[in-house]
Design a protein around this motif. Structure first.
Motif, PDB file in Angstrom:
ATOM      1  N   MET A  44       2.529  -1.500   1.129  1.00 35.91           N
ATOM      2  CA  MET A  44       2.678  -0.776   0.646  1.00 35.91           C
ATOM      3  C   MET A  44       4.295  -0.554   1.689  1.00 35.91           C
ATOM      4  N   THR A  45       5.879  -0.173   1.630  1.00 38.48           N
ATOM      5  CA  THR A  45       6.191  -0.114   2.984  1.00 38.48           C
ATOM      6  C   THR A  45       8.056   0.302   2.309  1.00 38.48           C
ATOM      7  N   ASP A  46       8.510   1.023   3.441  1.00 40.05           N
ATOM      8  CA  ASP A  46      10.163   1.647   2.546  1.00 40.05           C
ATOM      9  C   ASP A  46      10.824   0.616   2.831  1.00 40.05           C
ATOM     10  N   ALA A  47      10.968  -0.144   3.848  1.00 36.14           N
ATOM     11  CA  ALA A  47      11.923  -1.145   4.290  1.00 36.14           C
ATOM     12  C   ALA A  47      11.725  -2.357   5.270  1.00 36.14           C
ATOM     13  N   PRO A  48      11.870  -3.739   4.773  1.00 30.38           N
ATOM     14  CA  PRO A  48      11.219  -4.840   5.717  1.00 30.38           C
ATOM     15  C   PRO A  48      10.945  -4.310   6.975  1.00 30.38           C
ATOM     16  N   HIS A  49       9.845  -4.796   7.514  1.00 37.20           N
ATOM     17  CA  HIS A  49       9.244  -4.002   9.026  1.00 37.20           C
ATOM     18  C   HIS A  49       9.628  -2.415   9.249  1.00 37.20           C
ATOM     19  N   GLY A  50       8.957  -1.626   7.863  1.00 34.87           N
ATOM     20  CA  GLY A  50       9.476  -0.371   8.059  1.00 34.87           C
ATOM     21  C   GLY A  50       8.046   0.131   7.680  1.00 34.87           C
ATOM     22  N   THR A  51       7.332   1.434   8.200  1.00 36.90           N
ATOM     23  CA  THR A  51       6.235   1.880   8.126  1.00 36.90           C
ATOM     24  C   THR A  51       5.264   1.042   6.912  1.00 36.90           C
ATOM     25  N   LEU A  52       3.999   1.054   6.970  1.00 37.23           N
ATOM     26  CA  LEU A  52       3.219   0.173   6.488  1.00 37.23           C
ATOM     27  C   LEU A  52       2.137   0.896   6.184  1.00 37.23           C
ATOM     28  N   TYR A  79       6.097   9.846   3.451  1.00 35.25           N
ATOM     29  CA  TYR A  79       7.304   8.663   4.215  1.00 35.25           C
ATOM     30  C   TYR A  79       8.247   7.471   3.540  1.00 35.25           C
ATOM     31  N   GLY A  80       8.198   8.599   1.599  1.00 36.64           N
ATOM     32  CA  GLY A  80       9.292   7.225   0.967  1.00 36.64           C
ATOM     33  C   GLY A  80       8.896   6.205   0.916  1.00 36.64           C
ATOM     34  N   LEU A  81       7.044   5.978   1.028  1.00 35.21           N
ATOM     35  CA  LEU A  81       7.125   4.023   0.832  1.00 35.21           C
ATOM     36  C   LEU A  81       6.675   3.967  -0.860  1.00 35.21           C
ATOM     37  N   LYS A  82       8.659   2.866  -0.980  1.00 35.91           N
ATOM     38  CA  LYS A  82       7.927   2.656  -2.300  1.00 35.91           C
ATOM     39  C   LYS A  82       7.849   1.326  -2.962  1.00 35.91           C
ATOM     40  N   ARG A  83       7.599   0.335  -1.926  1.00 40.89           N
ATOM     41  CA  ARG A  83       8.076  -1.116  -2.017  1.00 40.89           C
ATOM     42  C   ARG A  83       6.575  -1.872  -1.489  1.00 40.89           C
ATOM     43  N   LEU A  84       6.214  -2.170  -2.625  1.00 41.39           N
ATOM     44  CA  LEU A  84       5.020  -3.398  -2.623  1.00 41.39           C
ATOM     45  C   LEU A  84       5.074  -4.714  -2.089  1.00 41.39           C
ATOM     46  N   VAL A  85       4.909  -4.528  -1.070  1.00 41.84           N
ATOM     47  CA  VAL A  85       5.053  -5.956  -0.183  1.00 41.84           C
ATOM     48  C   VAL A  85       3.983  -7.106  -0.224  1.00 41.84           C
ATOM     49  N   TYR A  86       3.068  -6.640  -0.336  1.00 41.49           N
ATOM     50  CA  TYR A  86       1.766  -7.578  -0.918  1.00 41.49           C
ATOM     51  C   TYR A  86       0.519  -7.209  -1.207  1.00 41.49           C
ATOM     52  N   PHE A  87       0.016  -7.564  -1.823  1.00 44.38           N
ATOM     53  CA  PHE A  87      -1.368  -6.996  -3.217  1.00 44.38           C
ATOM     54  C   PHE A  87      -2.543  -8.569  -2.495  1.00 44.38           C
ATOM     55  N   GLU A  88      -3.582  -8.186  -2.409  1.00 47.43           N
ATOM     56  CA  GLU A  88      -4.630  -9.126  -3.660  1.00 47.43           C
ATOM     57  C   GLU A  88      -5.885  -8.696  -4.203  1.00 47.43           C
ATOM     58  N   ALA A  89      -5.522  -8.867  -5.779  1.00 44.83           N
ATOM     59  CA  ALA A  89      -6.631  -9.034  -6.482  1.00 44.83           C
ATOM     60  C   ALA A  89      -8.207  -9.712  -6.346  1.00 44.83           C
ATOM     61  N   HIS A  90      -8.783  -8.719  -6.840  1.00 48.71           N
ATOM     62  CA  HIS A  90     -10.563  -8.424  -6.977  1.00 48.71           C
ATOM     63  C   HIS A  90     -10.783  -8.185  -7.638  1.00 48.71           C
ATOM     64  N   ASP A  91     -11.959  -9.218  -8.285  1.00 53.80           N
ATOM     65  CA  ASP A  91     -12.854  -9.079  -9.536  1.00 53.80           C
ATOM     66  C   ASP A  91     -14.079  -7.892  -9.276  1.00 53.80           C
ATOM     67  N   ASP A  92     -13.899  -7.412  -8.305  1.00 53.45           N
ATOM     68  CA  ASP A  92     -15.001  -6.472  -7.865  1.00 53.45           C
ATOM     69  C   ASP A  92     -14.463  -5.395  -6.662  1.00 53.45           C
ATOM     70  N   ILE A  93     -14.318  -4.189  -7.390  1.00 50.58           N
ATOM     71  CA  ILE A  93     -13.925  -2.701  -6.710  1.00 50.58           C
ATOM     72  C   ILE A  93     -14.307  -2.383  -5.359  1.00 50.58           C
ATOM     73  N   ASN A  94     -15.429  -3.000  -4.920  1.00 48.27           N
ATOM     74  CA  ASN A  94     -16.245  -3.124  -3.607  1.00 48.27           C
ATOM     75  C   ASN A  94     -15.398  -3.915  -3.000  1.00 48.27           C
ATOM     76  N   ALA A  95     -15.341  -5.142  -3.092  1.00 45.37           N
ATOM     77  CA  ALA A  95     -14.909  -6.564  -2.556  1.00 45.37           C
ATOM     78  C   ALA A  95     -12.752  -6.126  -2.174  1.00 45.37           C
TER      79      ALA A  95
END
Length: 131
Positions: A44-52, A79-95
């Motif tokens: 998550m971030t607040d803006a491009p190249h912002g807090t991660l 820090y007002g982080l409301k923007r989802l900029v990246y995610f990876e889906a996994h079949d297993d929570i441990n992964a």
């Protein structure tokens, strides 16, 4: 149409398939609507190249909605982080947890490059996926 990195395009298609074919688990939102449920590491971030912020969840839709609504006390709310900029889906929570831990140890520059490669315009993926 904004550019999408190859990995994000494939992930969007994968998530769309889960919406059509049925997710590994089905959850429901507050209104009783079915949600896609899968384990995911996300940034998550607040803006491009912002807090991660790097996180992990078994229900990306619900978790990002909670971040956006400010329902979760802590770093993202402070820090007002409301923007989802990246995610990876996994079949297993441990992964997913393992990947989250690895991403948290990465230098900021590596995370920025990962996001820029997959989502060069730093768009909010939440609206594109679930909005």
């Amino acid at each position: 149409m904004p550019r999408l990195g190859r990995g994000i395009r494939e992930l969007l298609l994968s998530v769309a398939d889960k919406l059509v074919d049925g997710p590994p688990e089905a959850g429901h939102d507050r209104n009783g609507a079915t949600q896609t449920v899968f384990a995911a590491a996300y940034i998550m971030t607040d803006a491009p190249h912002g807090t991660l912020y790097v996180g992990v969840t078994t229900n990306l839709v619900r978790r990002i909605a909670q971040h956006r609504a400010g329902e979760i006390d802590g770093f993202t709310k402070r820090y007002g982080l409301k923007r989802l900029v990246y995610f990876e889906a996994h079949d297993d929570i441990n992964a997913a947890i393992h990947r989250e831990k690895r991403l948290k140890k990465w230098p900021r520059a590596w995370k920025v490059r990962l996001i820029a490669k997959e989502n060069p315009d730093w768009r909010d993926l939440y609206d594109e996926l679930f909005g």
